[in-house]
Design a protein around this motif. Structure first.
Motif, PDB file in Angstrom:
ATOM      1  N   VAL A   1       0.877  -1.220   0.036  1.00 51.31           N
ATOM      2  CA  VAL A   1       0.175   0.159  -0.138  1.00 51.31           C
ATOM      3  C   VAL A   1       0.928   1.381  -0.042  1.00 51.31           C
ATOM      4  N   ALA A   2       2.062   1.321   0.788  1.00 48.46           N
ATOM      5  CA  ALA A   2       2.926   2.325   0.751  1.00 48.46           C
ATOM      6  C   ALA A   2       3.464   2.716  -0.579  1.00 48.46           C
ATOM      7  N   ARG A   3       3.700   1.513  -1.402  1.00 46.98           N
ATOM      8  CA  ARG A   3       4.330   1.766  -2.822  1.00 46.98           C
ATOM      9  C   ARG A   3       3.433   2.407  -3.604  1.00 46.98           C
ATOM     10  N   ILE A   4       2.264   1.790  -3.530  1.00 46.85           N
ATOM     11  CA  ILE A   4       0.889   2.177  -4.316  1.00 46.85           C
ATOM     12  C   ILE A   4       0.655   3.936  -4.051  1.00 46.85           C
ATOM     13  N   ARG A   5       0.517   4.150  -2.865  1.00 50.98           N
ATOM     14  CA  ARG A   5       0.658   5.347  -2.341  1.00 50.98           C
ATOM     15  C   ARG A   5       1.635   6.574  -3.031  1.00 50.98           C
ATOM     16  N   SER A   6       2.799   5.802  -3.225  1.00 53.85           N
ATOM     17  CA  SER A   6       3.962   6.711  -3.480  1.00 53.85           C
ATOM     18  C   SER A   6       3.604   6.962  -5.021  1.00 53.85           C
ATOM     19  N   LEU A   7       3.212   6.080  -5.983  1.00 57.64           N
ATOM     20  CA  LEU A   7       3.027   5.976  -7.076  1.00 57.64           C
ATOM     21  C   LEU A   7       1.754   6.997  -7.475  1.00 57.64           C
ATOM     22  N   LEU A   8       0.721   6.870  -6.520  1.00 60.00           N
ATOM     23  CA  LEU A   8      -0.385   7.881  -6.815  1.00 60.00           C
ATOM     24  C   LEU A   8      -0.040   9.290  -6.539  1.00 60.00           C
ATOM     25  N   ARG A   9       0.816   9.545  -5.657  1.00 60.20           N
ATOM     26  CA  ARG A   9       1.212  10.941  -5.204  1.00 60.20           C
ATOM     27  C   ARG A   9       2.205  11.655  -6.586  1.00 60.20           C
ATOM     28  N   ARG A  10       2.645  10.511  -7.154  1.00 67.31           N
ATOM     29  CA  ARG A  10       3.462  11.157  -8.303  1.00 67.31           C
ATOM     30  C   ARG A  10       2.739  11.629  -9.265  1.00 67.31           C
ATOM     31  N   ALA A  11       1.489  10.915  -9.501  1.00 68.69           N
ATOM     32  CA  ALA A  11       0.707  10.884 -10.480  1.00 68.69           C
ATOM     33  C   ALA A  11      -0.502  12.137 -10.328  1.00 68.69           C
TER      34      ALA A  11
ATOM     35  N   GLN B   1       1.654  13.372 -20.353  1.00 66.47           N
ATOM     36  CA  GLN B   1       2.604  13.708 -19.414  1.00 66.47           C
ATOM     37  C   GLN B   1       1.936  13.145 -18.159  1.00 66.47           C
ATOM     38  N   ALA B   2       2.451  13.312 -16.995  1.00 70.03           N
ATOM     39  CA  ALA B   2       2.047  13.083 -15.631  1.00 70.03           C
ATOM     40  C   ALA B   2       3.346  13.412 -14.597  1.00 70.03           C
ATOM     41  N   ALA B   3       2.870  13.814 -13.514  1.00 73.78           N
ATOM     42  CA  ALA B   3       3.791  14.133 -12.501  1.00 73.78           C
ATOM     43  C   ALA B   3       3.077  14.124 -11.069  1.00 73.78           C
ATOM     44  N   GLY B   4       3.957  14.269 -10.126  1.00 72.15           N
ATOM     45  CA  GLY B   4       3.440  14.227  -8.662  1.00 72.15           C
ATOM     46  C   GLY B   4       4.111  15.290  -7.907  1.00 72.15           C
ATOM     47  N   ASP B   5       3.641  15.504  -6.609  1.00 74.60           N
ATOM     48  CA  ASP B   5       4.415  16.398  -5.615  1.00 74.60           C
ATOM     49  C   ASP B   5       5.541  15.853  -5.081  1.00 74.60           C
ATOM     50  N   GLY B   6       6.352  16.607  -4.670  1.00 73.82           N
ATOM     51  CA  GLY B   6       7.739  16.173  -4.204  1.00 73.82           C
ATOM     52  C   GLY B   6       8.330  17.087  -3.286  1.00 73.82           C
TER      53      GLY B   6
ATOM     54  N   LEU C   1      15.916   8.717  -4.277  1.00 74.34           N
ATOM     55  CA  LEU C   1      15.243   7.877  -3.828  1.00 74.34           C
ATOM     56  C   LEU C   1      14.299   8.310  -2.877  1.00 74.34           C
ATOM     57  N   ARG C   2      14.650   9.311  -1.832  1.00 76.31           N
ATOM     58  CA  ARG C   2      13.654   9.786  -0.760  1.00 76.31           C
ATOM     59  C   ARG C   2      12.896  10.864  -1.447  1.00 76.31           C
ATOM     60  N   ASN C   3      13.437  11.683  -2.331  1.00 73.44           N
ATOM     61  CA  ASN C   3      12.467  12.761  -2.957  1.00 73.44           C
ATOM     62  C   ASN C   3      11.633  12.420  -4.189  1.00 73.44           C
ATOM     63  N   VAL C   4      11.938  11.373  -4.788  1.00 79.98           N
ATOM     64  CA  VAL C   4      11.265  10.910  -5.953  1.00 79.98           C
ATOM     65  C   VAL C   4      10.618   9.846  -5.718  1.00 79.98           C
ATOM     66  N   TRP C   5      10.914   8.770  -5.275  1.00 82.03           N
ATOM     67  CA  TRP C   5      10.341   7.293  -4.931  1.00 82.03           C
ATOM     68  C   TRP C   5       9.655   7.308  -3.315  1.00 82.03           C
ATOM     69  N   ASP C   6      10.056   8.388  -2.520  1.00 86.42           N
ATOM     70  CA  ASP C   6       9.369   8.408  -1.256  1.00 86.42           C
ATOM     71  C   ASP C   6       9.957   7.369  -0.205  1.00 86.42           C
ATOM     72  N   TYR C   7      11.074   6.827  -0.513  1.00 87.55           N
ATOM     73  CA  TYR C   7      11.653   5.903   0.357  1.00 87.55           C
ATOM     74  C   TYR C   7      12.137   6.818   1.618  1.00 87.55           C
ATOM     75  N   GLY C   8      11.824   6.139   2.722  1.00 91.34           N
ATOM     76  CA  GLY C   8      12.214   6.904   4.079  1.00 91.34           C
ATOM     77  C   GLY C   8      13.260   6.042   4.656  1.00 91.34           C
ATOM     78  N   TRP C   9      13.827   5.089   3.654  1.00 92.59           N
ATOM     79  CA  TRP C   9      14.859   4.310   4.157  1.00 92.59           C
ATOM     80  C   TRP C   9      15.832   4.116   2.934  1.00 92.59           C
ATOM     81  N   ASP C  10      17.066   3.506   2.931  1.00 92.65           N
ATOM     82  CA  ASP C  10      17.958   3.167   1.728  1.00 92.65           C
ATOM     83  C   ASP C  10      17.264   2.134   0.904  1.00 92.65           C
ATOM     84  N   GLY C  11      16.873   2.591  -0.284  1.00 95.02           N
ATOM     85  CA  GLY C  11      16.339   1.501  -1.204  1.00 95.02           C
ATOM     86  C   GLY C  11      17.263   0.935  -2.121  1.00 95.02           C
TER      87      GLY C  11
END
Length: 224
Positions: free
Chosen positions: A97-107, A117-122, A181-191
């Motif tokens: 669910v966290a990964r889905i939410r991240s993808l939805l935020r980008r769009a 085109q598409a984009a998300g906040d960051g 990884l943190r700013n674009v993919w919303d990883y709160g840890w080292d991905g």
């Protein structure tokens, strides 16, 4: 597992369409409208990587790949085919669910589908609305989120566009992989930094090989 994930995601409020094989999934995709696709690499008939390529022929919809192997072969192949992110089975529903939410935020701020085109906040906001950024023959209109090279429009996935906006907010500045990884993919840890490397590779293929420079041992930067 397909049924289990479907039930779990519906409990989180998502509407889920499930397909047992790749060809059925492709047919469902063509007949419907979806915000995110989750593709298992090992789908029968048409596998997830092949399905990802078919989808990318006509759509920039966010795609999350699901792999049963952690050796990297499926992961790299999926990202090269155009996926935005991946998870390795077995995967906890909360992580999915966290990964889905991240993808939805980008769009979230995607323009009309015709724009391609598409984009998300960051964390690194795009410049003022309506501003036109130019880096040589690369132009980015931040209001409509339109990207063009030599005057020709370029279709980017939400992740590719958010990555480009991150670079454009810091032209000439080296951005480390873990920062991206943190700013674009919303990883709160080292991905997995391969996600960054493969997305940069796809961007180069669309914008020009020399547009984004590799700074060995550090990361990447957008040439001024």
């Amino acid at each position: 597992m397909r049924r289990s994930f479907g039930v779990s995601l519906e409990r989180y409020g998502y509407r889920v369409t499930a397909a047992a094989d790749g060809l059925t999934g492709l047919e469902s995709f063509r007949d419907g409208t979806f915000d995110v696709l989750i593709l298992d690499v090992m789908l029968p008939g048409l596998d997830g990587i092949g399905l990802c390529r078919r989808v990318r022929e006509s759509s920039q919809v966010p795609i999350l790949m699901m792999s049963a192997r952690g050796d990297g072969l499926d992961i790299v192949a999926g990202l090269e085919a155009g996926a935005d992110d991946y998870v390795v089975k077995p995967v906890d529903t909360n992580v999915l669910v966290a990964r889905i939410r991240s993808l939805l935020r980008r769009a979230t701020y995607a323009p009309a589908p015709a724009a391609g085109q598409a984009a998300g906040d960051g964390p690194a906001p795009a410049p003022a609305e309506g501003e036109l950024l130019a880096f040589g023959d690369l132009t980015i209109h931040t209001g409509g989120l339109d990207v063009s090279v030599n005057g020709s429009p370029v279709a980017l996935t939400p992740t590719e566009l958010k990555l480009l906006l991150e670079f454009a907010a810091h032209p000439g500045i080296v951005l480390e992989r873990h920062t991206l990884l943190r700013n674009v993919w919303d990883y709160g840890w080292d991905g997995d930094s391969r996600v960054v490397d493969l997305c940069v590779q796809r961007l180069r293929g669309k914008l020009g090989r020399d547009r984004i420079e590799t700074v060995r041992g550090f990361g990447y930067k957008l040439r001024r």
